[in-house]
Design an enzyme around this catalytic site. Structure first.
Site, PDB file in Angstrom:
ATOM      1  CG  HIS A 121      -1.882   1.027   1.384  1.00 45.53           C
ATOM      2  ND1 HIS A 121      -1.583   2.304   1.760  1.00 45.53           N
ATOM      3  CD2 HIS A 121      -3.225   0.999   1.184  1.00 45.53           C
ATOM      4  CE1 HIS A 121      -2.695   3.019   1.791  1.00 45.53           C
ATOM      5  NE2 HIS A 121      -3.703   2.256   1.441  1.00 45.53           N
ATOM      6  CG  ASP A 198       0.779  -1.966   6.245  1.00 43.94           C
ATOM      7  OD1 ASP A 198      -0.159  -2.044   7.062  1.00 43.94           O
ATOM      8  OD2 ASP A 198       0.656  -1.454   5.114  1.00 43.94           O
ATOM      9  CE  LYS A 224      -7.076  -0.012   6.379  1.00 45.92           C
ATOM     10  NZ  LYS A 224      -7.821   0.521   5.240  1.00 45.92           N
ATOM     11  CB  CYS A 361      -3.740   3.304  -1.631  1.00 44.60           C
ATOM     12  SG  CYS A 361      -5.040   4.480  -1.348  1.00 44.60           S
TER      13      CYS A 361
END
Ligand code: 7TS
Length: 407
Positions: A121, A198, A224, A361
């Site tokens: 991302h 991440d 999220k 993204c």
């Protein structure tokens, strides 16, 4: 609790959109929030809204307990050793930037290597691009397999003793791939570097255990994983965080301030300058309680069943390309020949179905996939097989419509 019962706990899912019951398939962008989270945030504002870490008054103590209590919930959730290792941030992006601005820029030197992948991302790509440029370090990419996965052999070949930092997504937001971050962390450590993970798409769906992974830094977002927007977490090993300088200066993060010099609070507060995201942290704590009450294993099992069910039906549609490996997290990124993903998402929206279209993204990954844009359906614990059926029916209808219009 089954998915239908879980769904009942999400007020937003009870509505109709464009005259149809809402089918929300965009949880990888942001998840919906259960009533427990909404009420926790509401209660804070109604009953004990106050700043933290300063007042001796009753509301201030309650707010501080709520905020720091949430930190302990996060610590337990990812099995960190100590609360000092849990820094509240605005989200994954902010957490990764903190590492890039503070750790990378002070420790890395010209000629060092930073290693990432083309799947990342933008939030786990641009901070390293920028840091590497500023330092004069070399940015390297672990080559991908044709299906976008990473092999340990490729990681071994790319990571060298010159590699001071490797940053990798745990779960891809486009391909759904679950990357072998634990094994890669081991390769990184053997070469003397640090491993940054991440976990934006991992923390909501699979058990993240920072001690088991032995990663050095790990970032994720509350929004999220059924929590509020504006709150996230950066985990860092205590010795590393201790060695790092803050990147934001001001109230809350100081110990002593003199005219020409100042000292910082201890961990984790030295990285939390200004009034923190109190309601967000309290909401994230409630989201963790909620997720743990359902169980991450149950969530994962449900999502795997849904994604399998979805892919089986999608594969039967002519002209369908599904990106990524068979084994994946709960999302499907795809394209249908002859239908632009933006058109598809627009038509589906008229039927109350929310999916994402675009580059997600991840423009370098789109280049690798040779697609300018793709469509993505992503699931969470509240999605049902009926959602999938509605979605697939709408895909077929849209394909037929575009086929007739343009043939
Ligand atoms: N990393 C990954 C793997 C992500 O999927 C996202 C957001 C981020 C980082 C950034 O998180 P943020 O909370 O700081 O914005 N991903 C997406 C997505 O797939 N669609 O919208 C946002």
């Amino acid at each position: 609790m089954n998915a239908k019962e879980i769904r009942e706990l999400f007020p937003i899912l009870k509505q109709e959109v464009n005259g149809h019951p809402l089918v929300y398939l965009d949880s990888a962008a942001t998840s919906q929030k259960p009533v427990q989270v909404i009420e926790a945030v509401d209660r804070y504002y109604r009953e004990y809204n106050s700043n933290v870490h300063r007042g001796v008054h009753t509301l201030g103590t309650l707010a501080t307990d709520g905020y720091e209590g949430a930190r302990e919930k996060v610590r337990a959730f990812i099995n960190a050793r100590a609360m000092e290792e849990i820094v509240f941030t605005r989200g994954t992006t902010t957490g990764l930037n903190l590492v890039a601005w503070s750790y990378a820029r002070s420790v890395l030197k010209e000629g060092d290597e930073v290693v990432i992948t083309q799947v990342e991302h933008h939030s786990n790509l641009i901070p390293w691009q920028q840091a590497a440029k500023a330092i004069g370090a070399t940015l390297k990419y672990i080559p991908l397999q044709p299906d976008g996965t990473i092999t340990l052999e490729a990681a071994e070949q790319t990571i060298t003793p010159k590699t001071k930092l490797v940053a990798m997504g745990y779960v891809s937001n486009v391909l759904g791939t679950v990357n072998p971050v634990k094994e890669v962390a081991d390769i990184v450590h053997r070469n003397g570097g640090v491993m940054v993970v991440d976990a934006a798409q991992a923390a909501p769906h699979i058990r993240v255990d920072v001690q088991d992974l032995d990663c050095d830094f790990l970032a994720f977002s509350g929004h999220k994983m059924a929590g509020p927007t504006g709150i996230g977490v950066l985990y860092g090993k205590q010795s590393l965080l201790e060695s790092m300088e803050p990147i934001e200066f001001g109230g809350e993060m100081i110990d002593f301030v003199e005219l020409y010099d100042s000292t910082w609070k201890e961990l984790p507060w030295k990285f939390e300058g200004g009034t923190p995201i109190i309601a967000g942290a309290i909401g994230l704590g409630a989201a963790i309680d909620f997720i743990e009450s359902i169980g991450l294993d149950a969530i994962r099992e449900h999502e795997l069943k849904l994604v399998k069910y979805t892919m089986e039906q999608m594969r039967a549609i002519e002209g369908m390309t599904i990106y990524g490996p068979e084994e994946r997290s709960g999302l499907v990124t795809f394209n249908i020949e002859g239908v632009h993903p933006h058109d598809l998402a627009t038509v589906l929206d008229t039927e109350g179905i929310a999916i994402r279209a675009g580059h997600h993204c991840a423009q370098p990954l789109m280049k690798f996939l040779k697609a300018s844009a793709t469509a993505r359906a992503s699931f969470y614990l509240y999605n049902t097989e009926e959602d999938v059926d509605t979605f697939v029916k709408a895909l077929l209808k849209t394909k037929e419509y575009f086929g007739n219009v343009f043939s």
